[in-house]
Design a protein around this motif. Structure first.
Motif, PDB file in Angstrom:
ATOM      1  N   LYS A  77     -14.678   6.415  30.183  1.00 23.28           N
ATOM      2  CA  LYS A  77     -14.855   4.958  30.234  1.00 23.28           C
ATOM      3  C   LYS A  77     -15.996   4.504  31.149  1.00 23.28           C
ATOM      4  CE  LYS A  77     -10.117   3.619  28.925  1.00 23.28           C
ATOM      5  NZ  LYS A  77     -10.191   2.662  27.840  1.00 23.28           N
ATOM      6  N   GLY A  92     -12.371  10.087  27.031  1.00 24.16           N
ATOM      7  CA  GLY A  92     -11.222  10.325  27.901  1.00 24.16           C
ATOM      8  C   GLY A  92     -10.272  11.364  27.331  1.00 24.16           C
ATOM      9  N   ALA A  93     -10.013  11.263  26.039  1.00 26.38           N
ATOM     10  CA  ALA A  93      -9.104  12.230  25.413  1.00 26.38           C
ATOM     11  C   ALA A  93      -9.663  13.641  25.562  1.00 26.38           C
ATOM     12  CB  ALA A  93      -8.922  11.890  23.936  1.00 26.38           C
ATOM     13  N   PHE A 142      -0.460   7.182  29.074  1.00 25.10           N
ATOM     14  CA  PHE A 142      -1.361   7.248  27.916  1.00 25.10           C
ATOM     15  C   PHE A 142      -2.495   8.194  28.258  1.00 25.10           C
ATOM     16  CE2 PHE A 142      -4.949   6.236  25.265  1.00 25.10           C
ATOM     17  CZ  PHE A 142      -4.376   6.067  24.014  1.00 25.10           C
ATOM     18  N   ASP A 173      -5.264  11.598  35.679  1.00 24.22           N
ATOM     19  CA  ASP A 173      -6.021  10.968  34.610  1.00 24.22           C
ATOM     20  C   ASP A 173      -6.531   9.632  35.144  1.00 24.22           C
ATOM     21  OD1 ASP A 173      -6.900   9.443  32.490  1.00 24.22           O
ATOM     22  OD2 ASP A 173      -5.306  10.074  31.120  1.00 24.22           O
ATOM     23  N   GLN A 178      -8.907   5.357  33.078  1.00 25.73           N
ATOM     24  CA  GLN A 178      -8.887   3.893  33.152  1.00 25.73           C
ATOM     25  C   GLN A 178      -8.975   3.374  34.595  1.00 25.73           C
ATOM     26  OE1 GLN A 178      -6.217   0.157  31.444  1.00 25.73           O
ATOM     27  NE2 GLN A 178      -6.304   2.026  30.274  1.00 25.73           N
ATOM     28  N   GLU A 198      -1.327   9.396  35.657  1.00 24.33           N
ATOM     29  CA  GLU A 198      -2.308   8.330  35.905  1.00 24.33           C
ATOM     30  C   GLU A 198      -1.933   7.689  37.247  1.00 24.33           C
ATOM     31  OE1 GLU A 198      -2.639   5.510  32.259  1.00 24.33           O
ATOM     32  OE2 GLU A 198      -0.977   6.863  31.870  1.00 24.33           O
TER      33      GLU A 198
END
Ligand code: PMP
Length: 407
Positions: free
Chosen positions: A264, A113-114, A150, A235, A238, A202
């Motif tokens: 993920k 993800g990063a 995040f 993003d 998640q 997000e």
């Protein structure tokens, strides 16, 4: 069930070995997981747990789904890795599939993800400089991210993640980042300029405590981005891949990003990250602009292709069972004053407590449930999307039992 006060010799030995040989970056709970199957995982002592975390929104189709395992095995038999200076079929097929599902233009593959967020920010900056130069100036490349967001643990992504605990000690951080209060359009309007290259959001904040973005806010953000040639990055590391009951969380909002970042659950447990960008934006990358050795490797892509096929048939169940889960959590809220809110979409749910929630995590573990606490006061539930009512009912009963002992 495990007794966390009295660990078995086997468990204790593994914990000691870890402590001596592995750099301490994780606060771990004292169980050692050796097997997963569907909703369940098993520890080294044979204890069984219902997994309400799914590796934190990773195993969306459950652990070791037989069809996904088979897809990976048959790929491994033929080709595990090939350099990106050649073509490979699973990567091209997965690119096609993501474009078809997202309605966006082109994909790039990485491993986490990063890394996906790194790629998105680099692409947005490159595109921004190109488009502004046509208008007679060069954007400075500013990126605006949200408070309580995040985005990962690399230097750039911790810079986009405005929480001191992630940033402190790692300075100097990359420059050109600003932070806007989440869901506050007036504040954002004051912050943007023609120099802004990207806004990263997000659609449902995960680590920040399960906060869905406001629909009207997001529509306004889209307008601002269009006016100022700003790339809107979602993003969905998640909240994506079916988690909210839609394949992409942004489908709940009727707002389309310029770039979506994924990881993920995209590989259901096999490491993979990706961005999907609008075609004209994607063109800002040319051969040599960006890359990574393992990005788009055949194993990850074959696994992901099967995962996506299964996820497409899991969305309706996710919405239905998510609504049931939410109603059950709301019943707990009505019963206990220290629960003030139930938040989330689909099977990405959280309950807001007025007290620290971390003590409930080992208590639930001892009863055979994996859950976690984020942002100190939010209990987070992100089970595999195959979760059924019986699993939810038993979790709720156990939570109820534990909560009833709180003064
Ligand atoms: N973005 C979001 C929204 C996340 O939740 C996470 C992981 N928790 C990341 C990025 C980072 O992903 P990874 O750990 O795969 O680098």
């Amino acid at each position: 069930m495990p007794n966390l006060e009295r660990l078995s010799e086997r468990t204790q030995k593994i914990i000691n070995d870890e402590s001596e040989n592995i750099i301490h970056t994780y606060g771990r709970l004292p169980i050692v997981i050796t097997k997963g199957e569907g909703m369940k995982v098993y520890d080294v002592d044979g204890n069984e747990y219902l997994d309400f975390l799914a590796g934190i929104a990773v195993n969306n189709m459950g652990h070791c789904h037989p069809e996904i395992v088979e897809a990976l095995k048959s790929q491994i038999d033929n080709l595990m890795h090939i350099s990106n200076i050649y073509y490979n079929i699973p990567q091209v097929e997965l690119g096609k599939k993501l474009v078809e599902l997202s309605g966006l233009g082109k994909s790039f593959f990485c491993n986490s993800g990063a890394e996906a967020n790194e790629a998105a920010i680099k692409l947005a900056r490159k595109y921004g400089k190109q488009i502004s130069s046509k208008k007679g100036f060069i954007k400075s490349g500013e990126v605006i991210s949200m408070e309580h967001s995040f985005h990962g643990r690399t230097l750039t992504t911790i810079t986009a993640t405005p929480k001191p605990k992630y940033q402190e000690g790692f300075e100097p951080l990359p420059t050109g980042f600003r932070y806007a209060p989440f869901n506050d359009i007036e504040a954002l309007k004051e912050m943007v300029s023609e120099h802004t290259s990207a806004i990263i959001i997000e659609p449902v904040q995960g680590e920040g405590g399960i906060y869905p973005v406001d629909k009207e806010y997001l529509k306004e953000v889209r307008k601002i981005c269009d006016e100022l040639d700003i790339i809107l990055i979602f993003d969905e590391v998640q909240c994506g891949m079916g988690r909210t009951g839609k394949m992409f969380a942004y489908e709940n909002y009727e707002v389309v990003p310029d770039i979506v970042t994924l990881a993920k659950a995209l590989g259901n447990g096999f490491p993979i990250g990706a961005i999907v960008a609008k075609k004209e934006v994607a063109e800002a990358f040319q051969p040599g602009s960006h890359g990574t050795t393992f990005g788009g490797n055949p194993m990850a892509c074959a696994t992901s292709l099967k995962t996506l096929e299964l996820l497409e048939n899991q969305l309706e169940h996710t919405s239905e069972i998510g609504a049931y889960f939410k109603s059950k959590l709301n019943e707990l809220k009505d019963k206990y004053e220290f629960i003030t809110e139930v938040r989330g979409l689909g099977l990405m749910l959280g309950i807001q407590l007025t007290i620290n929630g971390s003590e409930f995590v080992p208590k639930m573990l001892e009863k055979g449930y994996l859950i976690n606490c984020t942002s100190d006061t939010v209990l987070r539930f992100v089970p595999p999307l195959i979760v059924e009512k019986e699993h939810i009912d038993s979790l709720i009963n156990s939570l109820d039992e534990i909560f009833s002992k709180i003064e």
